[in-house]
Design a protein around this motif. Structure first.
Motif, mmCIF file in Angstrom:
data_model
loop_
_atom_site.group_PDB
_atom_site.id
_atom_site.type_symbol
_atom_site.label_atom_id
_atom_site.label_comp_id
_atom_site.label_asym_id
_atom_site.label_seq_id
_atom_site.Cartn_x
_atom_site.Cartn_y
_atom_site.Cartn_z
ATOM 1 N N GLU A 68 0.787 -1.184 -0.043
ATOM 2 C CA GLU A 68 0.150 0.033 0.083
ATOM 3 C C GLU A 68 0.789 1.149 0.005
ATOM 4 O O GLU A 68 0.748 2.194 -0.613
ATOM 5 N N LYS A 69 1.851 1.358 0.793
ATOM 6 C CA LYS A 69 2.822 2.458 1.033
ATOM 7 C C LYS A 69 4.145 2.008 1.391
ATOM 8 O O LYS A 69 4.361 1.115 2.292
ATOM 9 N N VAL A 70 5.052 2.446 0.755
ATOM 10 C CA VAL A 70 6.656 2.511 1.123
ATOM 11 C C VAL A 70 7.326 3.566 1.435
ATOM 12 O O VAL A 70 7.133 4.606 0.738
ATOM 13 N N TRP A 71 7.964 3.564 2.636
ATOM 14 C CA TRP A 71 8.908 5.049 3.111
ATOM 15 C C TRP A 71 10.234 4.559 2.825
ATOM 16 O O TRP A 71 10.619 3.700 3.594
ATOM 17 N N ALA A 72 11.001 5.166 1.989
ATOM 18 C CA ALA A 72 12.411 4.818 1.828
ATOM 19 C C ALA A 72 13.035 5.801 2.500
ATOM 20 O O ALA A 72 13.088 7.084 2.273
ATOM 21 N N ILE A 73 13.882 5.621 3.521
ATOM 22 C CA ILE A 73 14.621 6.545 4.256
ATOM 23 C C ILE A 73 15.886 6.669 4.323
ATOM 24 O O ILE A 73 16.736 5.582 4.301
ATOM 25 N N ASP A 74 16.654 7.843 4.301
ATOM 26 C CA ASP A 74 18.267 7.903 4.296
ATOM 27 C C ASP A 74 18.493 9.316 4.758
ATOM 28 O O ASP A 74 17.662 10.116 4.338
ATOM 29 N N PHE A 75 19.591 9.580 5.297
ATOM 30 C CA PHE A 75 19.896 10.861 5.818
ATOM 31 C C PHE A 75 20.871 11.644 4.869
ATOM 32 O O PHE A 75 20.911 12.959 5.110
ATOM 33 N N GLN A 76 21.457 10.857 3.836
ATOM 34 C CA GLN A 76 21.940 11.485 2.840
ATOM 35 C C GLN A 76 21.001 12.052 1.586
ATOM 36 O O GLN A 76 20.426 11.300 0.908
ATOM 37 N N ASP A 101 17.334 11.327 9.652
ATOM 38 C CA ASP A 101 18.113 10.806 10.326
ATOM 39 C C ASP A 101 17.298 10.081 11.278
ATOM 40 O O ASP A 101 16.480 10.386 11.944
ATOM 41 N N LEU A 102 17.549 8.559 11.499
ATOM 42 C CA LEU A 102 16.665 7.686 11.985
ATOM 43 C C LEU A 102 16.451 8.111 13.536
ATOM 44 O O LEU A 102 15.498 7.687 14.257
ATOM 45 N N ARG A 103 17.407 8.721 14.239
ATOM 46 C CA ARG A 103 17.470 9.017 15.608
ATOM 47 C C ARG A 103 16.252 10.151 15.725
ATOM 48 O O ARG A 103 15.797 10.076 16.778
ATOM 49 N N LYS A 104 15.893 10.630 14.801
ATOM 50 C CA LYS A 104 14.629 11.683 14.916
ATOM 51 C C LYS A 104 13.415 10.698 15.246
ATOM 52 O O LYS A 104 12.608 11.204 15.875
ATOM 53 N N ILE A 105 13.425 9.459 14.983
ATOM 54 C CA ILE A 105 12.196 8.556 14.889
ATOM 55 C C ILE A 105 12.162 8.474 16.543
ATOM 56 O O ILE A 105 11.106 8.432 17.147
ATOM 57 N N LEU A 106 13.241 8.544 17.386
ATOM 58 C CA LEU A 106 13.020 8.148 18.538
ATOM 59 C C LEU A 106 12.949 9.516 19.483
ATOM 60 O O LEU A 106 12.577 9.340 20.809
ATOM 61 N N GLU A 107 13.238 10.681 18.790
ATOM 62 C CA GLU A 107 13.018 11.823 19.613
ATOM 63 C C GLU A 107 11.850 12.462 19.351
ATOM 64 O O GLU A 107 11.241 13.267 20.181
ATOM 65 N N LEU A 108 11.250 12.600 18.107
ATOM 66 C CA LEU A 108 10.205 13.168 17.861
ATOM 67 C C LEU A 108 8.875 12.846 18.213
ATOM 68 O O LEU A 108 8.791 11.405 18.422
ATOM 69 N N PRO A 109 7.895 13.467 18.583
ATOM 70 C CA PRO A 109 6.384 13.062 19.160
ATOM 71 C C PRO A 109 5.919 12.378 17.795
ATOM 72 O O PRO A 109 6.078 12.928 16.703
ATOM 73 N N ALA A 110 4.951 11.637 18.032
ATOM 74 C CA ALA A 110 4.393 10.934 16.847
ATOM 75 C C ALA A 110 3.881 11.824 15.981
ATOM 76 O O ALA A 110 3.844 11.364 14.673
ATOM 77 N N LYS A 111 3.097 13.070 16.388
ATOM 78 C CA LYS A 111 2.575 13.894 15.488
ATOM 79 C C LYS A 111 3.651 14.502 14.583
ATOM 80 O O LYS A 111 3.280 15.269 13.613
ATOM 81 N N GLY A 112 4.940 14.475 14.919
ATOM 82 C CA GLY A 112 5.860 14.966 14.352
ATOM 83 C C GLY A 112 6.714 14.360 13.181
ATOM 84 O O GLY A 112 7.550 14.730 12.649
ATOM 85 N N LEU A 113 6.309 13.127 13.343
ATOM 86 C CA LEU A 113 6.923 12.281 12.500
ATOM 87 C C LEU A 113 6.255 12.247 11.198
ATOM 88 O O LEU A 113 5.024 12.394 10.684
ATOM 89 N N PRO A 114 7.072 12.082 9.893
ATOM 90 C CA PRO A 114 6.811 12.048 8.650
ATOM 91 C C PRO A 114 6.030 10.729 7.948
ATOM 92 O O PRO A 114 5.958 10.737 6.930
#
Length: 269
Positions: A68-76, A101-114
């Motif tokens: 249904e949906k794929v999020w491809a993540i990289d910090f570069q 940056d994957l560390r943002k996933i641990l730091e941001l509140p749920a509503k702040g995540l993309p």
């Protein structure tokens, strides 16, 4: 067609008429294809790939399983640019590329995540070397792909655990020397190892890689699949590797030497 390419980039076919943009820094190799096959999502799944590099794992998911949906993540950002243009080239509108940056996933509140917190699948081909192990490549993108200069395996696993729904899968691949460490880390963050497969070049060789699936909140107990052998005794591709390659096998040098250039792709986490 060439207008989508930047200097130093080229198009590489990966089957079914699809092509991926690769460069000297962000490309792919056998372990990319193995992890894509091992982690293949079910139709209609919502998935994320960490450290996407050129984006091939996410592209193969879109090609073969209709998520249904794929999020491809990289910090570069240069990696994201390649993956984003490849998704557009192949008309995979279900694939979104995020510079994060994957560390943002641990730091941001749920509503702040993309991206949402109830994914069915997360996969990552993480750096194989701790920061202090081995010689670093002078090219930063390749260093990030091979050494934990961006974030550690614990941070990768913790980020996956936060995004996954209860029962969701996290798939990765690492060298066998990191097997005990990976089990410990995964269980610490709430991901229970459930399925593993060792990979070796030939039948007489020791395994050089393991593919591992863990589940968020899974019960104890793990299935060990038969070892995957890449090459027949004459050095040609083994029958199972031909099956994994699919129609890509007729268009790439990897079909002649499936052991070549392992862990050379330039993804980063």
């Amino acid at each position: 067609m060439d207008s989508i390419l930047l200097p130093g980039e080229k198009l590489e076919p990966f089957g079914s008429g699809n092509q991926v943009i690769v460069s000297a820094v962000h490309h792919f190799s056998t372990d990319t294809i193995l992890l894509a096959d091992f982690s293949m999502p079910k139709k209609g799944s919502r998935c994320a790939e960490f450290g996407t590099g050129c984006g091939l794992i996410s592209l193969l998911w879109c090609q073969k399983s209709a998520p249904e949906k794929v999020w491809a993540i990289d910090f570069q950002e240069d990696a994201c640019s390649q993956a984003r243009r490849s998704a557009s080239l192949n008309h995979f509108s279900e694939m979104s590329v995020l510079s994060l940056d994957l560390r943002k996933i641990l730091e941001l509140p749920a509503k702040g995540l993309p991206l949402p917190l109830n994914l069915d699948l997360v996969a990552c081909n993480p750096p194989y070397q701790p920061t202090d192990a081995g010689q670093h490549n002078q090219i930063q993108g390749k260093t990030s792909a091979r050494h934990e200069t961006g974030c550690t395996f614990r941070e990768v696993a913790s980020s996956a655990a936060r995004l996954l729904r209860w029962g969701g899968r996290f798939c990765c691949c690492l060298p066998p020397r990191r097997l005990a460490e990976s089990f410990s880390v995964l269980q610490d963050v709430g991901l229970e190892p459930k399925k593993m497969r060792l990979v070796q070049h030939r039948a007489q060789n020791q395994p050089f890689l393991f593919l591992l699936e863990s589940r968020r909140g899974g019960n104890s107990g793990m299935e060990v699949l038969p070892t995957l052998t890449l090459e027949a005794e004459n050095g040609s591709c083994s029958p199972e590797m031909f099956k994994i390659y699919g129609d890509y096998k007729n268009k790439s040098s990897l079909s002649e030497n499936p052991s070549a250039s392992l862990k050379q792709q330039g993804g980063s986490v």
